[in-house]
Scaffold this motif. Structure first.
Motif, PDB file in Angstrom:
ATOM      1  N   THR A   1      59.429  55.730  46.453  1.00 28.73           N
ATOM      2  CA  THR A   1      59.722  57.139  46.202  1.00 28.73           C
ATOM      3  C   THR A   1      59.174  57.966  47.361  1.00 28.73           C
ATOM      4  O   THR A   1      57.996  57.864  47.710  1.00 28.73           O
ATOM      5  CB  THR A   1      59.060  57.594  44.889  1.00 28.73           C
ATOM      6  N   GLY A   2      60.022  58.794  47.968  1.00 25.55           N
ATOM      7  CA  GLY A   2      59.554  59.648  49.057  1.00 25.55           C
ATOM      8  C   GLY A   2      60.391  59.582  50.320  1.00 25.55           C
ATOM      9  O   GLY A   2      60.056  60.227  51.316  1.00 25.55           O
ATOM     10  N   THR A   3      61.496  58.850  50.293  1.00 27.77           N
ATOM     11  CA  THR A   3      62.266  58.664  51.528  1.00 27.77           C
ATOM     12  C   THR A   3      62.992  59.935  51.976  1.00 27.77           C
ATOM     13  O   THR A   3      63.506  59.980  53.093  1.00 27.77           O
ATOM     14  CB  THR A   3      63.284  57.527  51.372  1.00 27.77           C
TER      15      THR A   3
ATOM     16  N   ALA B   1      53.820  58.132  43.999  1.00 30.85           N
ATOM     17  CA  ALA B   1      54.045  57.550  45.327  1.00 30.85           C
ATOM     18  C   ALA B   1      54.812  58.560  46.155  1.00 30.85           C
ATOM     19  O   ALA B   1      55.544  59.414  45.626  1.00 30.85           O
ATOM     20  CB  ALA B   1      54.826  56.243  45.218  1.00 30.85           C
ATOM     21  N   TYR B   2      54.637  58.487  47.480  1.00 30.11           N
ATOM     22  CA  TYR B   2      55.380  59.357  48.399  1.00 30.11           C
ATOM     23  C   TYR B   2      55.462  58.655  49.749  1.00 30.11           C
ATOM     24  O   TYR B   2      54.919  59.096  50.747  1.00 30.11           O
ATOM     25  CB  TYR B   2      54.700  60.721  48.517  1.00 30.11           C
ATOM     26  N   TRP B   3      56.143  57.538  49.739  1.00 31.97           N
ATOM     27  CA  TRP B   3      56.258  56.658  50.900  1.00 31.97           C
ATOM     28  C   TRP B   3      57.513  56.992  51.705  1.00 31.97           C
ATOM     29  O   TRP B   3      58.548  57.307  51.104  1.00 31.97           O
ATOM     30  CB  TRP B   3      56.334  55.206  50.397  1.00 31.97           C
TER      31      TRP B   3
ATOM     32  N   THR C   1      44.188  52.460  36.535  1.00 29.55           N
ATOM     33  CA  THR C   1      43.500  51.792  37.634  1.00 29.55           C
ATOM     34  C   THR C   1      42.464  52.745  38.217  1.00 29.55           C
ATOM     35  O   THR C   1      42.506  53.963  37.983  1.00 29.55           O
ATOM     36  CB  THR C   1      44.484  51.385  38.743  1.00 29.55           C
ATOM     37  N   ASP C   2      41.542  52.206  39.022  1.00 29.77           N
ATOM     38  CA  ASP C   2      40.496  53.069  39.564  1.00 29.77           C
ATOM     39  C   ASP C   2      40.946  53.853  40.785  1.00 29.77           C
ATOM     40  O   ASP C   2      40.298  54.834  41.157  1.00 29.77           O
ATOM     41  CB  ASP C   2      39.236  52.257  39.880  1.00 29.77           C
ATOM     42  N   LEU C   3      42.045  53.454  41.429  1.00 28.37           N
ATOM     43  CA  LEU C   3      42.570  54.179  42.576  1.00 28.37           C
ATOM     44  C   LEU C   3      44.032  54.520  42.334  1.00 28.37           C
ATOM     45  O   LEU C   3      44.817  53.663  41.905  1.00 28.37           O
ATOM     46  CB  LEU C   3      42.437  53.355  43.855  1.00 28.37           C
ATOM     47  N   ALA C   4      44.390  55.764  42.613  1.00 25.99           N
ATOM     48  CA  ALA C   4      45.767  56.223  42.412  1.00 25.99           C
ATOM     49  C   ALA C   4      45.978  57.506  43.200  1.00 25.99           C
ATOM     50  O   ALA C   4      45.028  58.252  43.479  1.00 25.99           O
ATOM     51  CB  ALA C   4      46.045  56.458  40.928  1.00 25.99           C
ATOM     52  N   ASN C   5      47.230  57.776  43.536  1.00 18.36           N
ATOM     53  CA  ASN C   5      47.622  59.026  44.179  1.00 18.36           C
ATOM     54  C   ASN C   5      48.477  59.843  43.222  1.00 18.36           C
ATOM     55  O   ASN C   5      49.201  59.286  42.384  1.00 18.36           O
ATOM     56  CB  ASN C   5      48.429  58.764  45.459  1.00 18.36           C
TER      57      ASN C   5
ATOM     58  N   LEU D   1      53.743  58.401  34.110  1.00 18.58           N
ATOM     59  CA  LEU D   1      54.229  58.568  35.468  1.00 18.58           C
ATOM     60  C   LEU D   1      53.958  57.275  36.230  1.00 18.58           C
ATOM     61  O   LEU D   1      52.799  56.900  36.439  1.00 18.58           O
ATOM     62  CB  LEU D   1      53.525  59.746  36.152  1.00 18.58           C
ATOM     63  N   HIS D   2      55.030  56.588  36.612  1.00 14.35           N
ATOM     64  CA  HIS D   2      54.904  55.305  37.303  1.00 14.35           C
ATOM     65  C   HIS D   2      56.054  55.213  38.297  1.00 14.35           C
ATOM     66  O   HIS D   2      57.104  54.635  38.011  1.00 14.35           O
ATOM     67  CB  HIS D   2      54.949  54.153  36.296  1.00 14.35           C
ATOM     68  N   SER D   3      55.867  55.824  39.465  1.00 10.74           N
ATOM     69  CA  SER D   3      56.942  55.922  40.441  1.00 10.74           C
ATOM     70  C   SER D   3      57.126  54.612  41.193  1.00 10.74           C
ATOM     71  O   SER D   3      56.146  53.929  41.513  1.00 10.74           O
ATOM     72  CB  SER D   3      56.631  57.025  41.458  1.00 10.74           C
TER      73      SER D   3
END
Length: 663
Positions: A368-370, A495-497, A423-427, A362-364
Motif C-alpha cells: 500500500t502506498g504506490t 503501510a506506505y511503501w 505487535t510491539d512495532l508498527a507504523n 487495520l491491516h494494510s
C-alpha cells in the motif's frame, strides 16, 4: 564570458587556512565606490555541470543588478580539493564561514554577504547563519528544513524513509565523479582516486542514528530559534517534501523569518512547476538590496507569510499548472480548527452527537502506498502523488458528506487516534484526501508515525501488544480549498511503501472509531494578493543535446510470485555545455520489491552511471547500492567502480549490518 556590466570568472581558487583550495565560479558586477555585496551558494553538486543551468539563470541577473554571485563547490566536490566528510558536518560549515570571511575581505566587496540555496544549499545557509559569521547579513533558504530528523530525507516521526537510501545512492554517485582536467590539470586523476578512496559510507552513518540524537540535533536550528540573528526568506512548495519549513521558521522566528509557499515541486520558483511561478529574481534582488546594501526599499514590510491556496487540482500524469489563489498574512498563526469525527455510520462528520461506538481492524498490504510519488519531486509528472484510490484500497477510509460550502485550510492538520497493535512495532499512516465529484482523489496532506515514537523521537518505546494507547499525528502543512460538491476523505493505513519502510512485524491495528478526530486549521486573518510571475517563462539555458534522455516509472504486481516491484529509470541523456565543452550524462535505475504479506521481503537496488567526456578524455563511474532486512537488522551494501578512457582504475565494495532500533 562578459556582459556590458558584469563578467564571469569561470574558476576562482579560494584558499582556506589549512591550504585546501575550494573552486568558485563568480559573476562579478562592475565595482562601485564602497564595493558590491555578494551572495554565496555552497554546494556539493559541481558548479561545472551539476547546477550550471540554474546558476546561469540567476547569477547573471544578480550581477546585472550590482550583486556578485559566488558559487562554491564544498570540499571534495567538483574541482575543490579534499574529500567530503558527510552531510552538513562541522567542517563543512566551518569552511563556509571561512569562505564568507574571504568574500568580505576582497577589495571589490562592500563587506556584506548573503547566503542562498535550495535543498542542501538551503540547509547549510540556515545552519551557517546560526553560527553568526559577522559578514553574513541575510539568507534565502529554499526547500530546506529546521529539523534534520523529522523534516528531511532520513526519518519522519521515527518512520524509515526510502528516500534515505535513494539519497545515499545519489551522493555515492555524485561523489564518484571525476574533477574536470580543464580546471585542475593533471591533478585530476590523483584528486579523483583520493575521493573514491575516502568517500563516506553515507547509508551506514545515517542508519547508525535511527532516533533523534545529537547527530540530528546538530544543525537543526529549531533547537535554538532564539539564537538565530539574521533575516531569512524561507521558500517551499506544496508538492515538495520540505513544505513545513516556512511555517515552522515563521513560528519560531516571528521577527526574522518571512515565508513564501507556492504550488511547486523541488525547484526554484522562477522555473518550478506546477505553475503559477513567482518572480524569484525580483524577490531576491529586493531582499539583497535591503539587507546587504541598506537600501530603504521596505522589503521588511513584505507580508510575514504568503501562500498559494490550491483549489482542487486533479491528480494526473503531469501537472503543469494548479488552480488556486495567493493569500497573505501579516502574522502567522492558526485561529480556528474545524473538527471532524466518525459517526455511527462510519461517516466523517462535524456533528459529534452520535459518535461511532465500534472498533475497526487495520491491516494494510505491505505494498500500500504506490501512489505516493517521490518525497521531493523534481518533475511534475508521476513523481508527484497520483490518484489516491489505488492506495485507498488497502486503507480504512472515512468520507464526509458532499460539501455544501467551501472549506479552506492553511497549516498542519492534526489527527487524534486511540488504537492498539498485536505487535510491539508498527507504523500508522494518515492521509487527507480531496474526493472530486467523479471519484478521483487528490492527496492534500499526509503524516506517518512509527508507534514506538508516539511519545517522542529521542527515546522510542515499543508498543505493548493489545494495549490501547492514544496518539496524535501532525500531518504535513497544506494550503487547500475543498470546493462545494467535493468530499473530504481521511485514509488510514499501516503501510506506505515505498515512501516508508516497514517494521519487522506485519502488524494488525485496532482503531477505536469513537476517539478518532481530524482537526483542520482554517484559513483566517488573510487577504488576497497577487505574486508577480517571472517575465521569462523559460529562463534556463539550453545545452547541446547529443543523446535524448528518458524518464520512466512503473509498478509491477507479480501475481504468480506474490511480489510487487516499483521501478524508476531516469536518464538525463548526453549533453554538451556550449562554452566549457564538457559532455555529461547520468543514468539512475531503482527497483524496490516487497511481498504484500511479508515485511521482511523488502529489498531495494539502486544503480547509477555517471559519465563525463571531452574529445580526448572520458570517465565513468558505476555505483550500486542495496538494502534488505531481517527481523533485527538492516543489511546494506555499496559497490563503486571507476573507469578512465575505457580502463578500470578503481573498485570497492562495502557492506554493513546495522541493528534495527525500534524501527
Amino acid at each position: 564570458m562578459t556582459n556590458m556590466n558584469f563578467r564571469v570568472i569561470e574558476n576562482e581558487w579560494i584558499v582556506l587556512k589549512d591550504g585546501t583550495r575550494l573552486a568558485a565560479r563568480v559573476w562579478m558586477p562592475e565595482t562601485v565606490p564602497g564595493g558590491v555585496p555578494a551572495v554565496l551558494e555552497f554546494l556539493p553538486y559541481r558548479k561545472r555541470n551539476g547546477t550550471a543551468p540554474r546558476d546561469e539563470s540567476t547569477y547573471p541577473v544578480f550581477a546585472a543588478a550590482g550583486i556578485a554571485g559566488v558559487r562554491v563547490d564544498i570540499r571534495g566536490c567538483g574541482e575543490s580539493d579534499g574529500v567530503i566528510d558527510g552531510e552538513y558536518t562541522e567542517r563543512e560549515l566551518a569552511d563556509a564561514v571561512e569562505v564568507i570571511e574571504w568574500i568580505a575581505a576582497q577589495d571589490w566587496s562592500n563587506g556584506n554577504v548573503g547566503m542562498m540555496g535550495i535543498s542542501w544549499g538551503g540547509f547549510n545557509a540556515l545552519q551557517v547563519a546560526a553560527l553568526k559569521p559577522p559578514a553574513l547579513k541575510a539568507v534565502i533558504s529554499l526547500s530546506s528544513t529546521v529539523d534534520r530528523y523529522n523534516d528531511d530525507i532520513h526519518y519522519k516521526n521515527g518512520a524509515h524513509l526510502s528516500a534515505q537510501l535513494s539519497w545515499a545512492a545519489t551522493m555515492s554517485a555524485f561523489q564518484s565523479r571525476s574533477p574536470d582536467p580543464d580546471l585542475v590539470g593533471e591533478r585530476w586523476r590523483e584528486m579523483w582516486l583520493e575521493r573514491l578512496e575516502g568517500e563516506p559510507f553515507f547509508m551506514e552513518e545515517w542508519l547508525s542514528h535511527q532516533r533523534r540524537d545529537d547527530f540530528w540535533r546538530r544543525g537543526s536550528i529549531c533547537e535554538d530559534f532564539d539564537g538565530f540573528s539574521v533575516p531569512a526568506l524561507v521558500i517551499a512548495g506544496w508538492a515538495d517534501g520540505y513544505r513545513n519549513t516556512p511555517l515552522k521558521a515563521v513560528s519560531g522566528m516571528p521577527e526574522l523569518a518571512w515565508g513564501l509557499i507556492g504550488p511547486w515541486i523541488h525547484k526554484y520558483p522562477h522555473f518550478a512547476s506546477p505553475k503559477p511561478r513567482a518572480d524569484f529574481h525580483a524577490e531576491a534582488i529586493s531582499w539583497w538590496r535591503r539587507w546587504l546594501c541598506a537600501e530603504d526599499n521596505k522589503a521588511e514590510n513584505t507580508p510575514r507569510l504568503r501562500a498559494y491556496i490550491l483549489d482542487g487540482p486533479r491528480p494526473g500524469r503531469r501537472r503543469e499548472a494548479d488552480p488556486g489563489y495567493w493569500v497573505a498574512m501579516d502574522k502567522w498563526g492558526v485561529r480556528d480548527m474545524l473538527t471532524f469525527s466518525v459517526d455511527a455510520s462510519g461517516r466523517l462528520t462535524r456533528d459529534n452527537s452520535s459518535p461511532a461506538e465500534r472498533k475497526a481492524l487495520l491491516h494494510s498490504p505491505q505494498d500500500t502506498g504506490t501512489a505516493a510519488g517521490e518525497f521531493f519531486p523534481v518533475k511534475p509528472d508521476s513523481e508527484m502523488a497520483g490518484d489516491q484510490r489505488v492506495d485507498d484500497a488497502g486503507s480504512l477510509t472515512f468520507d464526509s458528506v458532499v460539501l455544501a460550502e467551501e472549506c479552506v485550510v492553511l497549516g498542519q492538520p492534526l489527527v487524534k487516534l486511540s488504537l492498539s497493535s498485536d505487535t510491539d512495532l508498527a507504523n500508522i499512516v494518515v492521509r487527507l484526501v480531496d474526493l472530486h465529484a467523479d471519484g478521483s482523489a487528490t492527496r492534500v496532506s499526509y503524516g506517518v508515525l512509527n508507534l514506538a515514537h508516539r511519545k517522542g523521537n529521542a527515546e522510542p518505546q515499543p508498543m505493548k501488544p493489545g494495549e490501547t494507547v492514544a496518539v496524535e499525528l501532525v500531518l504535513d502543512a497544506c494550503g487547500y480549498r475543498f470546493a462545494p460538491g467535493h468530499r473530504l476523505r481521511l485514509s488510514l493505513s499501516s503501510a506506505y511503501w515505498p515512501t516508508i519502510l516497514p517494521p519487522p512485524c506485519d502488524a494488525v491495528l485496532v482503531i477505536d472509531l469513537s476517539a478518532l478526530q481530524l482537526q483542520l486549521p482554517l484559513l483566517g486573518g488573510h487577504r488576497r494578493i497577487e505574486v508577480p510571475q517571472p517575465p521569462d517563462p523559460d529562463p534556463l539555458p539550453r545545452y547541446e543535446v547529443l543523446t535524448e534522455g528518458l524518464s520512466a516509472r512503473s509498478v509491477e504486481r507479480d501475481l504468480q510470485q506474490g511480489v510487487t516491484h516499483y521501478r524508476v529509470h531516469e536518464d538525463t541523456g548526453l549533453s554538451r555545455h556550449p562554452e566549457t565543452g564538457l559532455c555529461t550524462r547520468d543514468i539512475r535505475r531503482e527497483v524496490w520489491s516487497i511481498a504484500p504479506d511479508d515485511p521482511l521481503s523488502l529489498a531495494a537496488e539502486i544503480h547509477w552511471t555517471c559519465a563525463a567526456q571531452r574529445t580526448d578524455w572520458r570517465t565513468e563511474s558505476h555505483c550500486t547500492t542495496r538494502l534488505s532486512c531481517t527481523a533485527t537488522e538492516w543489511v546494506i551494501s555499496e559497490r563503486v567502480e571507476a573507469v578512465a578512457d575505457g580502463h578500470k582504475v578503481f573498485e570497492r565494495e562495502r557492506n554493513a549490518r546495522i541493528s534495527r532500533d525500534q524501527m
